[in-house]
Design a protein around this motif. Structure first.
Motif, PDB file in Angstrom:
ATOM      1  N   TRP A 111      42.162  35.040  52.751  1.00 32.25           N
ATOM      2  CA  TRP A 111      41.897  36.304  53.421  1.00 32.25           C
ATOM      3  C   TRP A 111      42.055  37.377  52.356  1.00 32.25           C
ATOM      4  O   TRP A 111      42.955  37.289  51.515  1.00 32.25           O
ATOM      5  CB  TRP A 111      42.893  36.485  54.567  1.00 32.25           C
ATOM      6  CG  TRP A 111      42.494  37.504  55.572  1.00 32.25           C
ATOM      7  CD1 TRP A 111      41.566  37.348  56.569  1.00 32.25           C
ATOM      8  CD2 TRP A 111      43.006  38.829  55.705  1.00 32.25           C
ATOM      9  NE1 TRP A 111      41.483  38.506  57.299  1.00 32.25           N
ATOM     10  CE2 TRP A 111      42.350  39.426  56.778  1.00 32.25           C
ATOM     11  CE3 TRP A 111      43.944  39.575  54.995  1.00 32.25           C
ATOM     12  CZ2 TRP A 111      42.608  40.735  57.178  1.00 32.25           C
ATOM     13  CZ3 TRP A 111      44.197  40.868  55.391  1.00 32.25           C
ATOM     14  CH2 TRP A 111      43.534  41.430  56.480  1.00 32.25           C
ATOM     15  N   THR A 112      41.205  38.413  52.344  1.00 31.29           N
ATOM     16  CA  THR A 112      41.205  39.364  51.236  1.00 31.29           C
ATOM     17  C   THR A 112      41.506  40.791  51.661  1.00 31.29           C
ATOM     18  O   THR A 112      41.013  41.274  52.670  1.00 31.29           O
ATOM     19  CB  THR A 112      39.854  39.341  50.509  1.00 31.29           C
ATOM     20  OG1 THR A 112      38.807  39.589  51.451  1.00 31.29           O
ATOM     21  CG2 THR A 112      39.606  37.995  49.844  1.00 31.29           C
ATOM     22  N   VAL A 113      42.321  41.457  50.839  1.00 25.56           N
ATOM     23  CA  VAL A 113      42.597  42.883  50.984  1.00 25.56           C
ATOM     24  C   VAL A 113      42.175  43.540  49.674  1.00 25.56           C
ATOM     25  O   VAL A 113      42.729  43.244  48.613  1.00 25.56           O
ATOM     26  CB  VAL A 113      44.090  43.168  51.252  1.00 25.56           C
ATOM     27  CG1 VAL A 113      44.348  44.673  51.335  1.00 25.56           C
ATOM     28  CG2 VAL A 113      44.551  42.482  52.535  1.00 25.56           C
ATOM     29  N   GLY A 114      41.174  44.400  49.751  1.00 26.77           N
ATOM     30  CA  GLY A 114      40.716  45.128  48.583  1.00 26.77           C
ATOM     31  C   GLY A 114      41.484  46.429  48.460  1.00 26.77           C
ATOM     32  O   GLY A 114      41.680  47.133  49.449  1.00 26.77           O
ATOM     33  N   ILE A 115      41.925  46.728  47.251  1.00 30.64           N
ATOM     34  CA  ILE A 115      42.669  47.963  47.008  1.00 30.64           C
ATOM     35  C   ILE A 115      41.813  48.856  46.124  1.00 30.64           C
ATOM     36  O   ILE A 115      41.553  48.541  44.958  1.00 30.64           O
ATOM     37  CB  ILE A 115      44.032  47.678  46.361  1.00 30.64           C
ATOM     38  CG1 ILE A 115      44.836  46.722  47.240  1.00 30.64           C
ATOM     39  CG2 ILE A 115      44.788  48.987  46.128  1.00 30.64           C
ATOM     40  CD1 ILE A 115      46.119  46.233  46.621  1.00 30.64           C
ATOM     41  N   ALA A 116      41.350  49.963  46.685  1.00 32.03           N
ATOM     42  CA  ALA A 116      40.501  50.893  45.948  1.00 32.03           C
ATOM     43  C   ALA A 116      41.310  51.570  44.849  1.00 32.03           C
ATOM     44  O   ALA A 116      42.517  51.750  44.961  1.00 32.03           O
ATOM     45  CB  ALA A 116      39.909  51.928  46.903  1.00 32.03           C
ATOM     46  N   GLY A 117      40.631  51.931  43.805  1.00 34.40           N
ATOM     47  CA  GLY A 117      41.283  52.604  42.682  1.00 34.40           C
ATOM     48  C   GLY A 117      40.544  52.276  41.415  1.00 34.40           C
ATOM     49  O   GLY A 117      39.862  53.114  40.835  1.00 34.40           O
ATOM     50  N   THR A 118      40.647  51.030  40.973  1.00 34.17           N
ATOM     51  CA  THR A 118      39.883  50.580  39.816  1.00 34.17           C
ATOM     52  C   THR A 118      38.397  50.633  40.138  1.00 34.17           C
ATOM     53  O   THR A 118      37.576  50.963  39.293  1.00 34.17           O
ATOM     54  CB  THR A 118      40.288  49.136  39.432  1.00 34.17           C
ATOM     55  OG1 THR A 118      41.700  49.096  39.262  1.00 34.17           O
ATOM     56  CG2 THR A 118      39.613  48.684  38.165  1.00 34.17           C
ATOM     57  N   HIS A 119      38.064  50.295  41.382  1.00 35.39           N
ATOM     58  CA  HIS A 119      36.697  50.361  41.896  1.00 35.39           C
ATOM     59  C   HIS A 119      36.708  51.176  43.178  1.00 35.39           C
ATOM     60  O   HIS A 119      37.732  51.261  43.871  1.00 35.39           O
ATOM     61  CB  HIS A 119      36.154  48.958  42.176  1.00 35.39           C
ATOM     62  CG  HIS A 119      35.985  48.135  40.944  1.00 35.39           C
ATOM     63  ND1 HIS A 119      34.847  48.159  40.184  1.00 35.39           N
ATOM     64  CD2 HIS A 119      36.823  47.271  40.328  1.00 35.39           C
ATOM     65  CE1 HIS A 119      34.985  47.345  39.153  1.00 35.39           C
ATOM     66  NE2 HIS A 119      36.186  46.800  39.217  1.00 35.39           N
ATOM     67  N   GLU A 120      35.587  51.773  43.498  1.00 34.09           N
ATOM     68  CA  GLU A 120      35.444  52.536  44.743  1.00 34.09           C
ATOM     69  C   GLU A 120      35.508  51.585  45.935  1.00 34.09           C
ATOM     70  O   GLU A 120      35.124  50.416  45.828  1.00 34.09           O
ATOM     71  CB  GLU A 120      34.103  53.275  44.757  1.00 34.09           C
ATOM     72  CG  GLU A 120      33.918  54.264  43.635  1.00 34.09           C
ATOM     73  CD  GLU A 120      34.717  55.539  43.856  1.00 34.09           C
ATOM     74  OE1 GLU A 120      34.920  55.913  45.026  1.00 34.09           O
ATOM     75  OE2 GLU A 120      35.135  56.145  42.854  1.00 34.09           O
ATOM     76  N   ALA A 121      35.977  52.106  47.063  1.00 33.27           N
ATOM     77  CA  ALA A 121      36.120  51.287  48.268  1.00 33.27           C
ATOM     78  C   ALA A 121      34.811  50.595  48.651  1.00 33.27           C
ATOM     79  O   ALA A 121      34.810  49.428  49.037  1.00 33.27           O
ATOM     80  CB  ALA A 121      36.635  52.135  49.423  1.00 33.27           C
ATOM     81  N   HIS A 122      33.679  51.299  48.530  1.00 33.47           N
ATOM     82  CA  HIS A 122      32.395  50.707  48.933  1.00 33.47           C
ATOM     83  C   HIS A 122      31.963  49.553  48.015  1.00 33.47           C
ATOM     84  O   HIS A 122      31.079  48.790  48.368  1.00 33.47           O
ATOM     85  CB  HIS A 122      31.304  51.773  49.008  1.00 33.47           C
ATOM     86  CG  HIS A 122      30.864  52.299  47.675  1.00 33.47           C
ATOM     87  ND1 HIS A 122      31.510  53.326  47.041  1.00 33.47           N
ATOM     88  CD2 HIS A 122      29.864  51.912  46.847  1.00 33.47           C
ATOM     89  CE1 HIS A 122      30.927  53.561  45.876  1.00 33.47           C
ATOM     90  NE2 HIS A 122      29.918  52.713  45.736  1.00 33.47           N
ATOM     91  N   GLU A 123      32.601  49.399  46.852  1.00 37.88           N
ATOM     92  CA  GLU A 123      32.282  48.309  45.934  1.00 37.88           C
ATOM     93  C   GLU A 123      33.083  47.042  46.242  1.00 37.88           C
ATOM     94  O   GLU A 123      32.833  46.003  45.638  1.00 37.88           O
ATOM     95  CB  GLU A 123      32.577  48.727  44.494  1.00 37.88           C
ATOM     96  CG  GLU A 123      31.761  49.894  43.993  1.00 37.88           C
ATOM     97  CD  GLU A 123      32.193  50.315  42.602  1.00 37.88           C
ATOM     98  OE1 GLU A 123      31.516  49.883  41.645  1.00 37.88           O
ATOM     99  OE2 GLU A 123      33.196  51.044  42.484  1.00 37.88           O
ATOM    100  N   LEU A 124      34.040  47.137  47.139  1.00 37.53           N
ATOM    101  CA  LEU A 124      34.955  46.037  47.414  1.00 37.53           C
ATOM    102  C   LEU A 124      34.571  45.323  48.703  1.00 37.53           C
ATOM    103  O   LEU A 124      34.686  45.872  49.794  1.00 37.53           O
ATOM    104  CB  LEU A 124      36.392  46.556  47.498  1.00 37.53           C
ATOM    105  CG  LEU A 124      36.890  47.287  46.255  1.00 37.53           C
ATOM    106  CD1 LEU A 124      38.292  47.839  46.498  1.00 37.53           C
ATOM    107  CD2 LEU A 124      36.863  46.389  45.029  1.00 37.53           C
ATOM    108  N   ASP A 125      34.102  44.090  48.567  1.00 37.89           N
ATOM    109  CA  ASP A 125      33.737  43.263  49.714  1.00 37.89           C
ATOM    110  C   ASP A 125      34.963  42.446  50.103  1.00 37.89           C
ATOM    111  O   ASP A 125      35.237  41.399  49.524  1.00 37.89           O
ATOM    112  CB  ASP A 125      32.570  42.353  49.345  1.00 37.89           C
ATOM    113  CG  ASP A 125      32.124  41.474  50.501  1.00 37.89           C
ATOM    114  OD1 ASP A 125      32.462  41.784  51.669  1.00 37.89           O
ATOM    115  OD2 ASP A 125      31.446  40.462  50.246  1.00 37.89           O
ATOM    116  N   ALA A 126      35.735  42.979  51.053  1.00 34.35           N
ATOM    117  CA  ALA A 126      36.993  42.356  51.457  1.00 34.35           C
ATOM    118  C   ALA A 126      37.118  42.384  52.970  1.00 34.35           C
ATOM    119  O   ALA A 126      36.427  43.144  53.645  1.00 34.35           O
ATOM    120  CB  ALA A 126      38.164  43.095  50.810  1.00 34.35           C
TER     121      ALA A 126
END
Length: 117
Positions: free
Chosen positions: A74-89
């Motif tokens: 299960w995945t939790v993306g943490i925005a910062g290094t990449h923008e939130a919209h770039e994180l498929d989580a």
């Protein structure tokens, strides 16, 4: 901890942050295929003895999220290094401050939104 960094880099960053080294660390030096291949997270699950247990991965990079998902986590993306919209989580947040762990009676935990108050 599963990182794309080498053992030396991981050790230096853990020390610089003043953290205690996790019991299980998987680095670039431990695998033949790095992220986005699932091998690093599969090895981490094995070393934790969690091959058949649900796992949650907190990641800040698309390649890491792809690797975690391919490993069945299960995945939790943490925005910062990449923008939130770039994180498929499964869930994308701005920081861990937005979550809290809630123990469940059967063992384990549930992630819930942290109160804003």
């Amino acid at each position: 901890m599963v990182t794309s960094g080498t053992r030396l880099i991981a050790g230096n960053r853990i020390a610089a942050a003043g953290l205690v080294r996790p019991e299980v660390v998987v680095t670039f030096d431990d695998v033949t295929k790095g992220k986005p291949d699932p091998e690093p997270f599969l090895l981490g699950r094995t070393r934790l003895g969690m091959e058949s247990q649900p796992c949650v991965v907190f990641e800040d990079a698309p390649a890491g999220l792809a690797a975690a998902r391919a490993a069945g986590c299960w995945t939790v993306g943490i925005a910062g290094t990449h923008e939130a919209h770039e994180l498929d989580a499964d869930l994308v947040i701005d920081g861990l401050f937005q979550l809290r762990l809630e123990p469940v009676a059967e063992g384990g935990f549930r992630l819930v939104p942290a109160s804003l108050g």
